[in-house]
Design a protein around this motif. Structure first.
Motif, PDB file in Angstrom:
ATOM      1  N   TRP A 281      49.018  18.256  23.176  1.00 48.49           N
ATOM      2  CA  TRP A 281      49.696  17.035  24.083  1.00 48.49           C
ATOM      3  C   TRP A 281      51.226  17.582  24.001  1.00 48.49           C
ATOM      4  N   PHE A 282      52.056  16.848  24.521  1.00 48.05           N
ATOM      5  CA  PHE A 282      53.585  17.216  24.459  1.00 48.05           C
ATOM      6  C   PHE A 282      54.163  15.881  23.727  1.00 48.05           C
ATOM      7  N   GLU A 283      55.288  16.410  22.920  1.00 44.16           N
ATOM      8  CA  GLU A 283      56.255  15.224  22.419  1.00 44.16           C
ATOM      9  C   GLU A 283      57.769  15.693  22.807  1.00 44.16           C
ATOM     10  N   ASN A 284      58.473  14.785  23.152  1.00 43.41           N
ATOM     11  CA  ASN A 284      59.751  14.921  23.941  1.00 43.41           C
ATOM     12  C   ASN A 284      60.513  14.725  22.721  1.00 43.41           C
ATOM     13  N   SER A 285      61.810  15.142  22.895  1.00 42.30           N
ATOM     14  CA  SER A 285      62.958  15.198  21.776  1.00 42.30           C
ATOM     15  C   SER A 285      63.065  13.468  21.255  1.00 42.30           C
ATOM     16  N   SER A 286      62.760  12.354  21.976  1.00 42.64           N
ATOM     17  CA  SER A 286      62.864  11.231  21.798  1.00 42.64           C
ATOM     18  C   SER A 286      61.455  10.829  20.728  1.00 42.64           C
ATOM     19  N   GLY A 287      60.425  11.600  20.707  1.00 39.54           N
ATOM     20  CA  GLY A 287      59.407  11.408  19.866  1.00 39.54           C
ATOM     21  C   GLY A 287      58.249  10.751  20.720  1.00 39.54           C
ATOM     22  N   HIS A 288      58.558  10.611  22.119  1.00 40.05           N
ATOM     23  CA  HIS A 288      57.521  10.067  22.969  1.00 40.05           C
ATOM     24  C   HIS A 288      56.418  11.223  23.290  1.00 40.05           C
ATOM     25  N   HIS A 289      55.177  10.669  22.982  1.00 40.30           N
ATOM     26  CA  HIS A 289      54.034  11.629  23.222  1.00 40.30           C
ATOM     27  C   HIS A 289      53.477  11.519  24.653  1.00 40.30           C
ATOM     28  N   PHE A 290      53.078  12.407  25.294  1.00 34.24           N
ATOM     29  CA  PHE A 290      52.612  12.565  26.554  1.00 34.24           C
ATOM     30  C   PHE A 290      50.935  13.382  26.438  1.00 34.24           C
ATOM     31  N   VAL A 291      50.191  12.466  26.586  1.00 34.13           N
ATOM     32  CA  VAL A 291      48.802  12.883  26.085  1.00 34.13           C
ATOM     33  C   VAL A 291      47.805  12.355  27.181  1.00 34.13           C
ATOM     34  N   GLY A 292      47.316  13.680  27.894  1.00 31.17           N
ATOM     35  CA  GLY A 292      46.561  13.599  28.863  1.00 31.17           C
ATOM     36  C   GLY A 292      45.069  13.174  28.557  1.00 31.17           C
ATOM     37  N   GLY A 293      44.210  12.734  29.451  1.00 35.44           N
ATOM     38  CA  GLY A 293      42.928  12.230  29.492  1.00 35.44           C
ATOM     39  C   GLY A 293      41.870  13.348  29.746  1.00 35.44           C
ATOM     40  N   TYR A 294      40.846  12.970  29.509  1.00 35.92           N
ATOM     41  CA  TYR A 294      39.610  13.887  29.890  1.00 35.92           C
ATOM     42  C   TYR A 294      38.308  13.105  30.311  1.00 35.92           C
ATOM     43  N   SER A 295      37.592  13.963  31.165  1.00 34.25           N
ATOM     44  CA  SER A 295      36.106  13.602  31.352  1.00 34.25           C
ATOM     45  C   SER A 295      35.021  14.550  31.247  1.00 34.25           C
ATOM     46  N   GLY A 296      33.912  14.111  31.366  1.00 33.99           N
ATOM     47  CA  GLY A 296      33.052  15.181  31.254  1.00 33.99           C
ATOM     48  C   GLY A 296      31.601  14.913  31.823  1.00 33.99           C
ATOM     49  N   SER A 297      30.525  15.623  31.719  1.00 28.38           N
ATOM     50  CA  SER A 297      29.361  15.355  32.369  1.00 28.38           C
ATOM     51  C   SER A 297      28.273  15.306  31.264  1.00 28.38           C
ATOM     52  N   CYS A 298      27.366  14.708  31.529  1.00 30.66           N
ATOM     53  CA  CYS A 298      26.274  14.338  30.612  1.00 30.66           C
ATOM     54  C   CYS A 298      24.930  14.833  31.034  1.00 30.66           C
ATOM     55  N   SER A 299      24.950  15.878  32.050  1.00 30.11           N
ATOM     56  CA  SER A 299      23.779  16.741  32.109  1.00 30.11           C
ATOM     57  C   SER A 299      23.368  17.917  31.259  1.00 30.11           C
ATOM     58  N   ASN A 300      21.916  17.970  31.024  1.00 29.62           N
ATOM     59  CA  ASN A 300      21.582  19.147  30.136  1.00 29.62           C
ATOM     60  C   ASN A 300      22.060  19.155  28.515  1.00 29.62           C
ATOM     61  N   ASN A 301      21.966  17.553  28.036  1.00 33.53           N
ATOM     62  CA  ASN A 301      22.319  17.614  26.696  1.00 33.53           C
ATOM     63  C   ASN A 301      21.210  18.176  25.782  1.00 33.53           C
ATOM     64  N   PRO A 302      21.576  18.606  24.579  1.00 33.21           N
ATOM     65  CA  PRO A 302      20.525  19.327  23.714  1.00 33.21           C
ATOM     66  C   PRO A 302      19.706  17.781  23.076  1.00 33.21           C
ATOM     67  N   LYS A 303      18.682  18.156  22.885  1.00 28.45           N
ATOM     68  CA  LYS A 303      17.690  17.115  22.323  1.00 28.45           C
ATOM     69  C   LYS A 303      17.843  16.885  20.676  1.00 28.45           C
TER      70      LYS A 303
END
Length: 188
Positions: free
Chosen positions: A84-106
């Motif tokens: 993620w990014f941190e600006n000069s004021s210390g503010h964090h810019f953190v993106g999100g994520y998503s995923g799929s649950c198909s074919n998960n190992p057993k």
């Protein structure tokens, strides 16, 4: 007699504790057994431009170990590497994520076959991570720090049976977190 019994009990408890700690140490090793570094092609990018963050995980210990690849393959899966990014004021810019649950190992062994890579001492893996400067309405021009973490596995998230299965794989797995950071400038 009571003192002798208490002393014997204390010695037995210490030996059991040492045995359990040794077992955990054979299954998991701390994050300081690897070096985690990040880099980019340039030190300056235009606002709105994608930044390809390169990272390297190097085994700096004296024994082989399993290091995580970019993503967990559990459902829902989470990242082992995140930035993620941190600006000069210390503010964090953190993106999100998503995923799929198909074919998960057993089984845990199947999961680690997809999620882990065995690194001998001195060996490394390289990969990339995309950072989007258009997040949050677009980052403004200026100086930023890119912060990243490599997250190993959490022992407590495995059952006793799964930990036994991991131990049978013959080499320990990385636990804990290894941070890295670098500076970058965004221009108009």
């Amino acid at each position: 007699m009571k003192r002798a019994f208490a002393a014997v009990t204390a010695v037995i408890l210490i030996l059991i504790h040492a045995s359990l700690a040794e077992s955990d140490e054979k299954t998991f090793v701390p994050a300081n057994d690897v070096s985690f570094t990040i880099s980019t092609e340039r030190s300056s990018y235009r606002v709105g431009e994608q930044i390809t963050l390169k990272y390297r995980i190097t085994n700096i210990s004296n024994a082989p170990l399993y290091a995580p690849q970019k993503w967990e393959v559990t459902c829902p899966g989470g990242p082992h590497v995140w930035a993620w990014f941190e600006n000069s004021s210390g503010h964090h810019f953190v993106g999100g994520y998503s995923g799929s649950c198909s074919n998960n190992p057993k089984t845990v062994s199947e999961r680690m076959g997809k999620e882990a890579v065995l690194l001998k001492p001195g060996e490394h893996i390289d990969d990339t991570f995309q950072l989007d400067t258009t997040l949050f309405g677009g980052l403004k021009p200026g100086e930023y720090r890119i912060e990243a973490t490599l997250n190993g596995w959490t022992e407590e998230r495995f059952t006793d049976a799964e930990r036994s299965e991991l131990e049978r794989m013959g080499n320990p797995f990385l636990r804990g977190e290894a941070p890295a950071s670098m500076r970058v400038t965004l221009t108009p």
